[in-house]
Design a protein around this motif. Sequence first.
Motif, PDB file in Angstrom:
ATOM      1  N   HIS A  49     -38.317 -14.417 -21.753  1.00 37.34           N
ATOM      2  CA  HIS A  49     -38.039 -14.698 -23.159  1.00 37.34           C
ATOM      3  C   HIS A  49     -39.296 -14.539 -24.020  1.00 37.34           C
ATOM      4  O   HIS A  49     -39.233 -14.061 -25.150  1.00 37.34           O
ATOM      5  CB  HIS A  49     -37.482 -16.121 -23.301  1.00 37.34           C
ATOM      6  N   GLY A  50     -40.440 -14.929 -23.480  1.00 39.84           N
ATOM      7  CA  GLY A  50     -41.692 -14.773 -24.217  1.00 39.84           C
ATOM      8  C   GLY A  50     -42.022 -13.317 -24.487  1.00 39.84           C
ATOM      9  O   GLY A  50     -42.611 -12.979 -25.526  1.00 39.84           O
ATOM     10  N   GLU A  51     -41.643 -12.423 -23.569  1.00 41.64           N
ATOM     11  CA  GLU A  51     -41.925 -10.999 -23.757  1.00 41.64           C
ATOM     12  C   GLU A  51     -41.024 -10.390 -24.837  1.00 41.64           C
ATOM     13  O   GLU A  51     -41.429  -9.442 -25.520  1.00 41.64           O
ATOM     14  CB  GLU A  51     -41.753 -10.243 -22.438  1.00 41.64           C
ATOM     15  N   PHE A  52     -39.805 -10.925 -24.995  1.00 42.07           N
ATOM     16  CA  PHE A  52     -38.975 -10.483 -26.117  1.00 42.07           C
ATOM     17  C   PHE A  52     -39.607 -10.922 -27.445  1.00 42.07           C
ATOM     18  O   PHE A  52     -39.547 -10.203 -28.445  1.00 42.07           O
ATOM     19  CB  PHE A  52     -37.563 -11.047 -25.986  1.00 42.07           C
ATOM     20  N   MET A  53     -40.199 -12.095 -27.440  1.00 45.74           N
ATOM     21  CA  MET A  53     -40.932 -12.559 -28.621  1.00 45.74           C
ATOM     22  C   MET A  53     -42.092 -11.615 -28.943  1.00 45.74           C
ATOM     23  O   MET A  53     -42.294 -11.221 -30.096  1.00 45.74           O
ATOM     24  CB  MET A  53     -41.448 -13.976 -28.380  1.00 45.74           C
ATOM     25  N   ILE A  54     -42.854 -11.235 -27.913  1.00 46.00           N
ATOM     26  CA  ILE A  54     -44.006 -10.370 -28.134  1.00 46.00           C
ATOM     27  C   ILE A  54     -43.572  -8.975 -28.554  1.00 46.00           C
ATOM     28  O   ILE A  54     -44.290  -8.295 -29.306  1.00 46.00           O
ATOM     29  CB  ILE A  54     -44.883 -10.322 -26.865  1.00 46.00           C
ATOM     30  N   LEU A  55     -42.409  -8.525 -28.113  1.00 42.40           N
ATOM     31  CA  LEU A  55     -41.892  -7.242 -28.602  1.00 42.40           C
ATOM     32  C   LEU A  55     -41.715  -7.297 -30.114  1.00 42.40           C
ATOM     33  O   LEU A  55     -42.087  -6.351 -30.830  1.00 42.40           O
ATOM     34  CB  LEU A  55     -40.558  -6.917 -27.920  1.00 42.40           C
ATOM     35  N   GLY A  56     -41.148  -8.395 -30.612  1.00 38.78           N
ATOM     36  CA  GLY A  56     -41.012  -8.556 -32.059  1.00 38.78           C
ATOM     37  C   GLY A  56     -42.356  -8.585 -32.757  1.00 38.78           C
ATOM     38  O   GLY A  56     -42.512  -8.027 -33.857  1.00 38.78           O
ATOM     39  N   ALA A  57     -43.347  -9.203 -32.117  1.00 36.93           N
ATOM     40  CA  ALA A  57     -44.690  -9.251 -32.703  1.00 36.93           C
ATOM     41  C   ALA A  57     -45.304  -7.856 -32.779  1.00 36.93           C
ATOM     42  O   ALA A  57     -45.924  -7.486 -33.782  1.00 36.93           O
ATOM     43  CB  ALA A  57     -45.580 -10.189 -31.889  1.00 36.93           C
ATOM     44  N   TYR A  58     -45.148  -7.074 -31.714  1.00 39.35           N
ATOM     45  CA  TYR A  58     -45.706  -5.723 -31.715  1.00 39.35           C
ATOM     46  C   TYR A  58     -44.981  -4.814 -32.717  1.00 39.35           C
ATOM     47  O   TYR A  58     -45.601  -3.938 -33.321  1.00 39.35           O
ATOM     48  CB  TYR A  58     -45.649  -5.118 -30.316  1.00 39.35           C
ATOM     49  N   VAL A  59     -43.681  -4.990 -32.861  1.00 44.14           N
ATOM     50  CA  VAL A  59     -42.943  -4.218 -33.879  1.00 44.14           C
ATOM     51  C   VAL A  59     -43.476  -4.541 -35.267  1.00 44.14           C
ATOM     52  O   VAL A  59     -43.675  -3.646 -36.103  1.00 44.14           O
ATOM     53  CB  VAL A  59     -41.428  -4.505 -33.784  1.00 44.14           C
ATOM     54  N   THR A  60     -43.736  -5.820 -35.516  1.00 43.62           N
ATOM     55  CA  THR A  60     -44.311  -6.218 -36.801  1.00 43.62           C
ATOM     56  C   THR A  60     -45.697  -5.622 -36.988  1.00 43.62           C
ATOM     57  O   THR A  60     -46.055  -5.168 -38.087  1.00 43.62           O
ATOM     58  CB  THR A  60     -44.381  -7.753 -36.890  1.00 43.62           C
ATOM     59  N   TYR A  61     -46.493  -5.624 -35.937  1.00 46.14           N
ATOM     60  CA  TYR A  61     -47.830  -5.028 -35.991  1.00 46.14           C
ATOM     61  C   TYR A  61     -47.750  -3.537 -36.323  1.00 46.14           C
ATOM     62  O   TYR A  61     -48.518  -3.030 -37.164  1.00 46.14           O
ATOM     63  CB  TYR A  61     -48.535  -5.242 -34.665  1.00 46.14           C
ATOM     64  N   LEU A  62     -46.829  -2.813 -35.684  1.00 49.38           N
ATOM     65  CA  LEU A  62     -46.674  -1.386 -35.965  1.00 49.38           C
ATOM     66  C   LEU A  62     -46.239  -1.149 -37.405  1.00 49.38           C
ATOM     67  O   LEU A  62     -46.746  -0.238 -38.079  1.00 49.38           O
ATOM     68  CB  LEU A  62     -45.654  -0.774 -34.999  1.00 49.38           C
ATOM     69  N   CYS A  63     -45.295  -1.970 -37.875  1.00 46.73           N
ATOM     70  CA  CYS A  63     -44.850  -1.829 -39.263  1.00 46.73           C
ATOM     71  C   CYS A  63     -45.998  -2.080 -40.239  1.00 46.73           C
ATOM     72  O   CYS A  63     -46.158  -1.355 -41.230  1.00 46.73           O
ATOM     73  CB  CYS A  63     -43.704  -2.792 -39.544  1.00 46.73           C
ATOM     74  N   SER A  64     -46.806  -3.101 -39.954  1.00 47.90           N
ATOM     75  CA  SER A  64     -47.951  -3.397 -40.809  1.00 47.90           C
ATOM     76  C   SER A  64     -48.908  -2.212 -40.856  1.00 47.90           C
ATOM     77  O   SER A  64     -49.378  -1.815 -41.930  1.00 47.90           O
ATOM     78  CB  SER A  64     -48.672  -4.642 -40.289  1.00 47.90           C
ATOM     79  N   HIS A  65     -49.217  -1.644 -39.687  1.00 51.06           N
ATOM     80  CA  HIS A  65     -50.163  -0.530 -39.609  1.00 51.06           C
ATOM     81  C   HIS A  65     -49.614   0.708 -40.317  1.00 51.06           C
ATOM     82  O   HIS A  65     -50.334   1.377 -41.078  1.00 51.06           O
ATOM     83  CB  HIS A  65     -50.443  -0.218 -38.143  1.00 51.06           C
ATOM     84  N   ILE A  66     -48.339   1.031 -40.087  1.00 50.87           N
ATOM     85  CA  ILE A  66     -47.746   2.242 -40.672  1.00 50.87           C
ATOM     86  C   ILE A  66     -47.649   2.125 -42.186  1.00 50.87           C
ATOM     87  O   ILE A  66     -48.026   3.044 -42.933  1.00 50.87           O
ATOM     88  CB  ILE A  66     -46.360   2.505 -40.048  1.00 50.87           C
ATOM     89  N   VAL A  67     -47.136   0.986 -42.661  1.00 51.57           N
ATOM     90  CA  VAL A  67     -46.975   0.819 -44.107  1.00 51.57           C
ATOM     91  C   VAL A  67     -48.329   0.781 -44.810  1.00 51.57           C
ATOM     92  O   VAL A  67     -48.505   1.392 -45.872  1.00 51.57           O
ATOM     93  CB  VAL A  67     -46.165  -0.468 -44.407  1.00 51.57           C
ATOM     94  N   GLU A  68     -49.291   0.096 -44.214  1.00 49.29           N
ATOM     95  CA  GLU A  68     -50.614  -0.003 -44.838  1.00 49.29           C
ATOM     96  C   GLU A  68     -51.290   1.360 -44.971  1.00 49.29           C
ATOM     97  O   GLU A  68     -51.985   1.623 -45.959  1.00 49.29           O
ATOM     98  CB  GLU A  68     -51.504  -0.940 -44.021  1.00 49.29           C
ATOM     99  N   ASN A  69     -51.057   2.239 -44.009  1.00 55.14           N
ATOM    100  CA  ASN A  69     -51.739   3.532 -44.015  1.00 55.14           C
ATOM    101  C   ASN A  69     -50.948   4.641 -44.698  1.00 55.14           C
ATOM    102  O   ASN A  69     -51.555   5.574 -45.235  1.00 55.14           O
ATOM    103  CB  ASN A  69     -52.057   3.958 -42.574  1.00 55.14           C
ATOM    104  N   TYR A  70     -49.616   4.561 -44.689  1.00 55.67           N
ATOM    105  CA  TYR A  70     -48.823   5.677 -45.180  1.00 55.67           C
ATOM    106  C   TYR A  70     -47.981   5.339 -46.409  1.00 55.67           C
ATOM    107  O   TYR A  70     -47.674   6.233 -47.189  1.00 55.67           O
ATOM    108  CB  TYR A  70     -47.904   6.189 -44.057  1.00 55.67           C
ATOM    109  N   VAL A  71     -47.584   4.080 -46.564  1.00 59.58           N
ATOM    110  CA  VAL A  71     -46.783   3.699 -47.734  1.00 59.58           C
ATOM    111  C   VAL A  71     -47.366   2.418 -48.322  1.00 59.58           C
ATOM    112  O   VAL A  71     -46.702   1.369 -48.328  1.00 59.58           O
ATOM    113  CB  VAL A  71     -45.298   3.491 -47.365  1.00 59.58           C
ATOM    114  N   PRO A  72     -48.598   2.460 -48.826  1.00 59.27           N
ATOM    115  CA  PRO A  72     -49.243   1.217 -49.288  1.00 59.27           C
ATOM    116  C   PRO A  72     -48.533   0.551 -50.450  1.00 59.27           C
ATOM    117  O   PRO A  72     -48.688  -0.663 -50.650  1.00 59.27           O
ATOM    118  CB  PRO A  72     -50.644   1.687 -49.687  1.00 59.27           C
ATOM    119  N   SER A  73     -47.723   1.285 -51.196  1.00 62.40           N
ATOM    120  CA  SER A  73     -47.015   0.692 -52.330  1.00 62.40           C
ATOM    121  C   SER A  73     -45.967  -0.326 -51.885  1.00 62.40           C
ATOM    122  O   SER A  73     -45.561  -1.189 -52.666  1.00 62.40           O
ATOM    123  CB  SER A  73     -46.339   1.780 -53.169  1.00 62.40           C
TER     124      SER A  73
END
Length: 308
Positions: A49-73
């Motif tokens: 169950h903890g690894e499903f939690m961390i999957l959500g954390a990594y998805v959030t991390y990827l979204c943060s990185h992608i939006v910050e670099n490619y769609v900053p608006s």
Amino acid sequence: MFADYTWSELGSIFAMQGFAGLILFSVFVLMALGLAIIFGQMGVINMAHGEFMILGAYVTYLCSHIVENYVPSLFGIYFFGAMILAFCASAALGALVEWALIRHLYKRPLDTLLATWGLSLMLQQAYRSIFGAREVGVTLPDWLLGSVSLTDTIEVPINGLFVMALTLVIAVAVYFLMFRSKMGMQTRAVVQNRVMAGAVGINTERVDRKTFALGCGIAGIAGSAFTMIGSTGPTAGQLYIVDTFLIVVFGGAASLLGTIASSFAISQAQSTMEFFLSGSMAKVLTLLTVVGILMLRPEGLFSLKIRR
């Protein structure tokens, strides 16, 4: 222990630790709600169950990185989309795991424990191979930074308030889903009497898959919330899995209200004792207290009478 502080200082300490406990309570509730659905409603001991939690954390991390670099608006609102994607990714993986593994192990709780423990090790290695062994963190929007000053000595972080508000919304949504929807009615019917539920036309296998996916999806949302208060690593989920199981058992395995009540009690106790004692001693005292109460009340704080 208290002699070195004035009454004013003790009041500020208890208030600050209380707010810190509420933030920890929010993460515990999001984790435990998903586990309560899987363990309490289905009888599956999900050590991954903890690894499903961390999957959500990594998805959030990827979204943060992608939006910050490619769609900053869109950076100011990216977290809401990241949370939805985290839920979908964790729920989809949960549905796949239920179909490929869990459905063959129902009514064999020890086998589910061993199988999901092996799955957790596999997922940890997968995260380590994809994202690296070092912990990563997300960049928060400006409106989530800073704190709110209640008094001269008491400040509450804005991101903590947001996590608490998110937890309230998710808890209410889970309540309506489980007690005011068709899916919830079918789930409770399967829990109370699987044979009779199947006899009246409920597809019990589909209900099991949806329920397991829902629990994993909520863990994914917990992972999104976790990124706001801590860094994410391949093994970070294991830091919360024991506390989460403790919360579910202490509150009553089939009771969502008991899960919330035990989350609050344990998070507040740990947060306060960690200030005056070491973190390990706080966990030991909390565990001993919970075990003592469970010896007097084995069914937990709240119990539901169900037919097995």
